[in-house]
Enzyme design. Structure first.
Site, PDB file in Angstrom:
ATOM      1  N   HIS A 132      -2.147  -5.279   1.598  1.00  0.00           N
ATOM      2  CA  HIS A 132      -3.449  -5.918   1.342  1.00  0.00           C
ATOM      3  C   HIS A 132      -3.201  -7.341   0.858  1.00  0.00           C
ATOM      4  O   HIS A 132      -2.275  -7.590   0.096  1.00  0.00           O
ATOM      5  CB  HIS A 132      -4.221  -5.172   0.240  1.00  0.00           C
ATOM      6  CG  HIS A 132      -5.412  -5.932  -0.267  1.00  0.00           C
ATOM      7  ND1 HIS A 132      -6.647  -5.852   0.338  1.00  0.00           N
ATOM      8  CD2 HIS A 132      -5.538  -6.820  -1.290  1.00  0.00           C
ATOM      9  CE1 HIS A 132      -7.494  -6.662  -0.308  1.00  0.00           C
ATOM     10  NE2 HIS A 132      -6.849  -7.254  -1.308  1.00  0.00           N
ATOM     11  N   GLU A 164     -10.204 -10.088  -7.394  1.00  0.00           N
ATOM     12  CA  GLU A 164      -9.244  -8.990  -7.246  1.00  0.00           C
ATOM     13  C   GLU A 164      -8.127  -9.074  -8.289  1.00  0.00           C
ATOM     14  O   GLU A 164      -7.698  -8.055  -8.824  1.00  0.00           O
ATOM     15  CB  GLU A 164      -8.652  -9.003  -5.832  1.00  0.00           C
ATOM     16  CG  GLU A 164      -9.670  -8.629  -4.762  1.00  0.00           C
ATOM     17  CD  GLU A 164      -9.158  -8.814  -3.333  1.00  0.00           C
ATOM     18  OE1 GLU A 164      -9.943  -8.613  -2.403  1.00  0.00           O
ATOM     19  OE2 GLU A 164      -7.967  -9.161  -3.154  1.00  0.00           O
ATOM     20  N   LYS A 196       0.820  -1.206   0.000  1.00  0.00           N
ATOM     21  CA  LYS A 196       0.000   0.000   0.000  1.00  0.00           C
ATOM     22  C   LYS A 196       0.867   1.274   0.000  1.00  0.00           C
ATOM     23  O   LYS A 196       2.072   1.215   0.293  1.00  0.00           O
ATOM     24  CB  LYS A 196      -0.929  -0.036   1.219  1.00  0.00           C
ATOM     25  CG  LYS A 196      -2.036  -1.107   1.145  1.00  0.00           C
ATOM     26  CD  LYS A 196      -2.843  -1.118   2.448  1.00  0.00           C
ATOM     27  CE  LYS A 196      -4.111  -1.935   2.348  1.00  0.00           C
ATOM     28  NZ  LYS A 196      -4.881  -1.872   3.626  1.00  0.00           N
ATOM     29  N   ASN A 229      -2.005   0.334   7.208  1.00  0.00           N
ATOM     30  CA  ASN A 229      -1.503  -0.967   7.654  1.00  0.00           C
ATOM     31  C   ASN A 229      -0.704  -1.704   6.589  1.00  0.00           C
ATOM     32  O   ASN A 229      -0.585  -2.924   6.603  1.00  0.00           O
ATOM     33  CB  ASN A 229      -2.656  -1.817   8.197  1.00  0.00           C
ATOM     34  CG  ASN A 229      -3.730  -2.032   7.152  1.00  0.00           C
ATOM     35  OD1 ASN A 229      -3.560  -1.659   5.992  1.00  0.00           O
ATOM     36  ND2 ASN A 229      -4.816  -2.659   7.547  1.00  0.00           N
ATOM     37  N   TYR A 285     -12.379  -2.290  -3.111  1.00  0.00           N
ATOM     38  CA  TYR A 285     -12.981  -2.314  -1.782  1.00  0.00           C
ATOM     39  C   TYR A 285     -14.506  -2.221  -1.833  1.00  0.00           C
ATOM     40  O   TYR A 285     -15.138  -1.740  -0.882  1.00  0.00           O
ATOM     41  CB  TYR A 285     -12.392  -1.185  -0.929  1.00  0.00           C
ATOM     42  CG  TYR A 285     -10.969  -1.470  -0.478  1.00  0.00           C
ATOM     43  CD1 TYR A 285     -10.686  -2.568   0.352  1.00  0.00           C
ATOM     44  CD2 TYR A 285      -9.903  -0.663  -0.865  1.00  0.00           C
ATOM     45  CE1 TYR A 285      -9.387  -2.831   0.766  1.00  0.00           C
ATOM     46  CE2 TYR A 285      -8.600  -0.925  -0.453  1.00  0.00           C
ATOM     47  CZ  TYR A 285      -8.356  -2.008   0.369  1.00  0.00           C
ATOM     48  OH  TYR A 285      -7.069  -2.272   0.796  1.00  0.00           O
TER      49      TYR A 285
HETATM   50  N1  UDP Z   1      -9.782  -0.044   7.527  1.00  0.00           N
HETATM   51  C1  UDP Z   1      -9.937   1.174   8.168  1.00  0.00           C
HETATM   52  N2  UDP Z   1     -10.709   1.214   9.308  1.00  0.00           N
HETATM   53  C2  UDP Z   1     -11.334   0.125   9.813  1.00  0.00           C
HETATM   54  C3  UDP Z   1     -11.194  -1.090   9.153  1.00  0.00           C
HETATM   55  C4  UDP Z   1     -10.408  -1.150   8.001  1.00  0.00           C
HETATM   56  O1  UDP Z   1      -9.407   2.181   7.733  1.00  0.00           O
HETATM   57  O2  UDP Z   1     -12.023   0.242  10.854  1.00  0.00           O
HETATM   58  C5  UDP Z   1      -8.962  -0.106   6.292  1.00  0.00           C
HETATM   59  C6  UDP Z   1      -7.633  -0.821   6.490  1.00  0.00           C
HETATM   60  O3  UDP Z   1      -6.647  -0.179   5.668  1.00  0.00           O
HETATM   61  C7  UDP Z   1      -7.949  -2.210   5.989  1.00  0.00           C
HETATM   62  C8  UDP Z   1      -8.896  -1.918   4.827  1.00  0.00           C
HETATM   63  O4  UDP Z   1      -9.686  -0.828   5.306  1.00  0.00           O
HETATM   64  O5  UDP Z   1      -6.780  -2.926   5.567  1.00  0.00           O
HETATM   65  C9  UDP Z   1      -9.817  -3.048   4.432  1.00  0.00           C
HETATM   66  O6  UDP Z   1     -10.461  -3.549   5.592  1.00  0.00           O
HETATM   67  P1  UDP Z   1     -10.576  -5.121   5.867  1.00  0.00           P
HETATM   68  O7  UDP Z   1     -11.547  -5.297   6.984  1.00  0.00           O
HETATM   69  O8  UDP Z   1     -10.867  -5.825   4.573  1.00  0.00           O
HETATM   70  O9  UDP Z   1      -9.123  -5.484   6.410  1.00  0.00           O
HETATM   71  P2  UDP Z   1      -7.939  -6.382   5.794  1.00  0.00           P
HETATM   72  O10 UDP Z   1      -8.584  -7.473   4.972  1.00  0.00           O
HETATM   73  O11 UDP Z   1      -7.072  -5.468   4.977  1.00  0.00           O
HETATM   74  O12 UDP Z   1      -7.207  -6.925   6.994  1.00  0.00           O
HETATM   75 MG    MG Z   2     -10.018  -7.329   3.449  1.00  0.00          MG
END
Ligand code: UDP
Ligand code: MG
Length: 153
Positions: free
Chosen positions: A116, A127, A10, A113, A50
């Protein structure tokens, strides 16, 4: 063919000079890189990635973050890679992620974080299609695959 997953380094990881660190972890685990593109996503492309989160409160800032600067999108391959890569990434929020994971070691944020990874075979397939045509993924073998996987694939 072994399982494939979409991994994105990212924008925060690119800006924080963590590209090599993150690729190195997947490479040393024995995963095979089969495609890569370095680019900046539009808000529309980010929205497609997303789409499942469109109703969430964090959707707008998430789209802003991901489309704000360049990132590295890749396809990696190995048996069981989807779950293994998710384990190596760690929990979504950097401050909850286990030490030893990418997010646990380098992120202290819930949004920023670093990485992805697809969360299921269905999402991986969807994806990957957003970013790569079938002929943009390279089929090849590691000469040491026996030593990596204990079988001759
Ligand atoms: N994210 C955020 N706030 C939240 C949850 C997720 O900004 O409360 C962002 C974070 O960058 C995350 C992405 O949205 O990686 C997608 O969320 P997901 O729940 O799919 O998490 P991941 O699969 O990346 O662990
Ligand atoms: Mg996710």
């Amino acid at each position: 063919m072994a399982e494939r997953t979409l991994i994105i380094i990212k924008p925060d990881a690119v800006q924080r000079h963590l590209v090599g660190e993150i690729i190195g972890r997947f490479e040393k685990k024995g995963f095979k890189i089969v495609a890569a593109k370095f680019l900046q996503l539009s808000e529309k492309q980010t929205g497609q990635l997303y789409a499942a989160h469109v109703e969430k409160a964090f959707y707008k800032p998430l789209v802003k973050y991901i489309s704000s600067a360049p990132l590295l999108v890749m396809v990696w391959e190995a048996d069981g890679i989807i779950d293994m890569a998710r384990k190596m990434m760690g929990a979504t929020f950097g401050y909850y992620a286990e030490m030893g994971t990418i997010r646990g070691d380098f992120s202290s944020s819930e949004r920023y974080n670093l990485v992805h990874g697809s969360d299921s075979p269905e999402s991986a397939q969807q994806e990957i299609k957003l970013f790569f045509a079938p002929n943009e993924m390279v089929d090849y073998k590691f000469t040491d695959s026996h030593w990596l996987y204990g079988k001759n694939t």
